[in-house]
Design an enzyme around this catalytic site. Structure first.
Site, PDB file in Angstrom:
ATOM      1  N   ASN A  10     -40.645  43.040  90.745  1.00 50.30           N
ATOM      2  CA  ASN A  10     -40.360  42.999  89.309  1.00 50.30           C
ATOM      3  C   ASN A  10     -38.956  42.416  89.143  1.00 50.30           C
ATOM      4  O   ASN A  10     -37.964  43.101  89.408  1.00 50.30           O
ATOM      5  CB  ASN A  10     -40.443  44.431  88.743  1.00 50.30           C
ATOM      6  CG  ASN A  10     -40.026  44.504  87.283  1.00 50.30           C
ATOM      7  OD1 ASN A  10     -39.828  43.477  86.632  1.00 50.30           O
ATOM      8  ND2 ASN A  10     -39.889  45.718  86.777  1.00 50.30           N
ATOM      9  N   TRP A  11     -38.898  41.174  88.717  1.00 53.40           N
ATOM     10  CA  TRP A  11     -37.592  40.500  88.611  1.00 53.40           C
ATOM     11  C   TRP A  11     -36.800  40.975  87.387  1.00 53.40           C
ATOM     12  O   TRP A  11     -35.641  40.642  87.241  1.00 53.40           O
ATOM     13  CB  TRP A  11     -37.771  38.986  88.526  1.00 53.40           C
ATOM     14  CG  TRP A  11     -38.306  38.345  89.779  1.00 53.40           C
ATOM     15  CD1 TRP A  11     -38.727  38.966  90.922  1.00 53.40           C
ATOM     16  CD2 TRP A  11     -38.471  36.937  90.016  1.00 53.40           C
ATOM     17  NE1 TRP A  11     -39.146  38.044  91.848  1.00 53.40           N
ATOM     18  CE2 TRP A  11     -39.004  36.793  91.314  1.00 53.40           C
ATOM     19  CE3 TRP A  11     -38.236  35.790  89.256  1.00 53.40           C
ATOM     20  CZ2 TRP A  11     -39.291  35.538  91.870  1.00 53.40           C
ATOM     21  CZ3 TRP A  11     -38.532  34.546  89.802  1.00 53.40           C
ATOM     22  CH2 TRP A  11     -39.039  34.420  91.107  1.00 53.40           C
ATOM     23  N   LYS A  12     -37.463  41.708  86.511  1.00 52.13           N
ATOM     24  CA  LYS A  12     -36.819  42.167  85.266  1.00 52.13           C
ATOM     25  C   LYS A  12     -36.208  40.970  84.522  1.00 52.13           C
ATOM     26  O   LYS A  12     -36.777  39.884  84.581  1.00 52.13           O
ATOM     27  CB  LYS A  12     -35.801  43.270  85.565  1.00 52.13           C
ATOM     28  CG  LYS A  12     -36.424  44.396  86.404  1.00 52.13           C
ATOM     29  CD  LYS A  12     -35.601  45.634  86.490  1.00 52.13           C
ATOM     30  CE  LYS A  12     -36.341  46.690  87.301  1.00 52.13           C
ATOM     31  NZ  LYS A  12     -35.664  47.968  87.347  1.00 52.13           N
ATOM     32  N   HIS A 103     -43.179  50.318  81.742  1.00 50.76           N
ATOM     33  CA  HIS A 103     -42.005  50.496  82.599  1.00 50.76           C
ATOM     34  C   HIS A 103     -40.989  51.357  81.849  1.00 50.76           C
ATOM     35  O   HIS A 103     -40.866  51.258  80.625  1.00 50.76           O
ATOM     36  CB  HIS A 103     -41.404  49.131  82.953  1.00 50.76           C
ATOM     37  CG  HIS A 103     -40.372  49.237  84.033  1.00 50.76           C
ATOM     38  ND1 HIS A 103     -39.099  49.684  83.782  1.00 50.76           N
ATOM     39  CD2 HIS A 103     -40.437  48.987  85.362  1.00 50.76           C
ATOM     40  CE1 HIS A 103     -38.425  49.706  84.932  1.00 50.76           C
ATOM     41  NE2 HIS A 103     -39.213  49.281  85.905  1.00 50.76           N
ATOM     42  N   GLU A 105     -37.978  51.097  81.469  1.00 49.66           N
ATOM     43  CA  GLU A 105     -37.024  50.312  80.662  1.00 49.66           C
ATOM     44  C   GLU A 105     -37.651  49.899  79.329  1.00 49.66           C
ATOM     45  O   GLU A 105     -36.951  49.777  78.328  1.00 49.66           O
ATOM     46  CB  GLU A 105     -36.517  49.113  81.485  1.00 49.66           C
ATOM     47  CG  GLU A 105     -35.550  49.591  82.565  1.00 49.66           C
ATOM     48  CD  GLU A 105     -35.560  48.788  83.852  1.00 49.66           C
ATOM     49  OE1 GLU A 105     -36.068  47.651  83.869  1.00 49.66           O
ATOM     50  OE2 GLU A 105     -35.055  49.315  84.870  1.00 49.66           O
ATOM     51  N   GLU A 173     -42.359  55.688  89.323  1.00 42.70           N
ATOM     52  CA  GLU A 173     -40.960  55.272  89.431  1.00 42.70           C
ATOM     53  C   GLU A 173     -40.068  56.344  88.792  1.00 42.70           C
ATOM     54  O   GLU A 173     -39.909  56.366  87.556  1.00 42.70           O
ATOM     55  CB  GLU A 173     -40.741  53.954  88.682  1.00 42.70           C
ATOM     56  CG  GLU A 173     -41.575  52.808  89.209  1.00 42.70           C
ATOM     57  CD  GLU A 173     -40.941  51.451  88.902  1.00 42.70           C
ATOM     58  OE1 GLU A 173     -40.709  50.706  89.855  1.00 42.70           O
ATOM     59  OE2 GLU A 173     -40.659  51.158  87.725  1.00 42.70           O
ATOM     60  N   GLY A 179     -32.620  51.410  90.411  1.00 45.94           N
ATOM     61  CA  GLY A 179     -31.353  50.670  90.422  1.00 45.94           C
ATOM     62  C   GLY A 179     -30.137  51.502  90.795  1.00 45.94           C
ATOM     63  O   GLY A 179     -29.001  51.061  90.613  1.00 45.94           O
ATOM     64  N   SER A 219     -35.343  51.915  93.914  1.00 40.71           N
ATOM     65  CA  SER A 219     -34.428  51.678  95.040  1.00 40.71           C
ATOM     66  C   SER A 219     -35.145  51.476  96.375  1.00 40.71           C
ATOM     67  O   SER A 219     -34.677  51.929  97.422  1.00 40.71           O
ATOM     68  CB  SER A 219     -33.399  52.804  95.146  1.00 40.71           C
ATOM     69  OG  SER A 219     -32.562  52.805  93.997  1.00 40.71           O
ATOM     70  N   GLY A 240     -37.625  46.311  92.437  1.00 37.41           N
ATOM     71  CA  GLY A 240     -36.776  45.633  91.461  1.00 37.41           C
ATOM     72  C   GLY A 240     -35.737  44.781  92.168  1.00 37.41           C
ATOM     73  O   GLY A 240     -36.017  43.677  92.637  1.00 37.41           O
ATOM     74  N   GLY A 241     -34.522  45.305  92.260  1.00 39.94           N
ATOM     75  CA  GLY A 241     -33.375  44.552  92.793  1.00 39.94           C
ATOM     76  C   GLY A 241     -33.650  43.812  94.094  1.00 39.94           C
ATOM     77  O   GLY A 241     -33.299  42.631  94.226  1.00 39.94           O
TER      78      GLY A 241
HETATM   79  P1  13P Z   1     -35.053  48.923  91.736  1.00 42.75           P
HETATM   80  O1  13P Z   1     -35.872  48.541  92.945  1.00 42.75           O
HETATM   81  O2  13P Z   1     -33.983  47.919  91.415  1.00 42.75           O
HETATM   82  O3  13P Z   1     -34.554  50.333  91.829  1.00 42.75           O
HETATM   83  O4  13P Z   1     -36.041  48.876  90.473  1.00 42.75           O
HETATM   84  C1  13P Z   1     -37.257  49.538  90.542  1.00 42.75           C
HETATM   85  C2  13P Z   1     -38.074  49.135  89.377  1.00 42.75           C
HETATM   86  O5  13P Z   1     -37.782  49.518  88.252  1.00 42.75           O
HETATM   87  C3  13P Z   1     -39.227  48.259  89.618  1.00 42.75           C
HETATM   88  O6  13P Z   1     -40.041  48.179  88.504  1.00 42.75           O
END
Ligand code: 13P
Length: 257
Positions: A10-12, A103, A105, A173, A179, A219, A240-241
């Protein structure tokens, strides 16, 4: 139950054209190498979820690699007067097979409720997209001992009645792990995944529920991926990251081998 592993990136809200081109090309090259040497495709599905602006471009690089394309959200209507929104039809048109929904977010920034998430998931099904439905507790809820109740309630209310393994993936999650570099213990993840599986069984019966893939997200890094991905009832990771760095993302993918 032998479910194929899934690693989704997920590149956000990250990635401009040049970076996305390099990143998707590196991931595809790495996946193709793993396919030819280790038959990765038989064991694991890899999905990239770039922002809307990059979907078409990234799709070009994925062509025959077996890597699938996903979006990060969508509106529940096919078209109409919804300024700034993107519809399931548009996602299909851009080459998506998957869409992340609910998600944390989106739930926080855009006040998306379980009901909205369920409506979007239903629209995804009707338009031939597989929904990756996200759930998870806040730090406060974990400290209050509410994790299982919160997650089960999210499953009950966000997952439509007609969900099945072809149209739905669940991602657990924990919000406090996203993050932050903090992660739950393996026991914590196993406990929540077992509760999710149980809730799915209540919802759709054991045969259907047992086929649905449950991902862990929050993470996930090359250093902890193997640990999480080898747990009972963890069928993959939503990253994510670490998915923004091809070497890290490929190292996470390799941990399923
Ligand atoms: P991180 O891997 O950056 O913690 O993000 C997880 C995430 O929200 C994937 O959707």
């Amino acid at each position: 139950m032998n479910r194929k592993k899934i690693v989704a990136g997920n590149w956000k809200m990250n990635g401009l054209l040049n970076e996305a081109t390099v990143l998707s090309q590196e991931v595809v090259n790495g996946v193709e190498e793993l396919n030819s040497k280790e038959k990765l495709n038989d064991i694991c599905k890899v999905i990239l979820c770039p922002p809307f602006t990059l979907l078409y471009k990234v799709k070009e690089y994925l062509s025959n690699s077996g890597v699938a394309l996903g979006a990060q959200d969508m509106h529940c209507e096919k078209k109409g007067a919804h300024t700034g929104d993107v519809s399931p039809l548009m996602l299909k048109d851009a080459g998506c097979s998957y869409v992340i929904l609910g998600h944390s977010e989106r739930r926080t920034d855009h006040f998306e409720t379980n009901k909205v998430v369920a409506q979007k998931a239903q629209a995804a099904y009707e338009n031939g997209l597989t929904a990756i439905i996200c759930i998870g507790e806040t730090q406060q809820q974990r400290e209050n001992g509410q994790t299982i109740d919160v997650c089960v309630n999210q499953i009950m209310e966000s997952v439509p009645e007609n969900a099945n393994a072809d149209n739905t993936i669940i991602a657990y999650e924990p919000i406090w792990a996203i993050g932050t570099g903090k992660t739950p213990t393996c026991d914590d993840v196993e406990e929540v995944h077992a509760a999710i599986r149980h809730a799915l069984i209540q919802k759709m019966g054991k045969e259907n529920a047992d086929k649905i893939s449950l991902l862990y997200g929050g993470s996930v890094k090359p250093s902890n991926a193997k640990e999480f991905l080898s747990l009972a009832d963890v069928d993959g990771a939503l990253v994510g990251g670490a998915s923004l760095n091809a070497q890290d993302f490929l190292a996470i993918i390799k941990s399923v081998l």
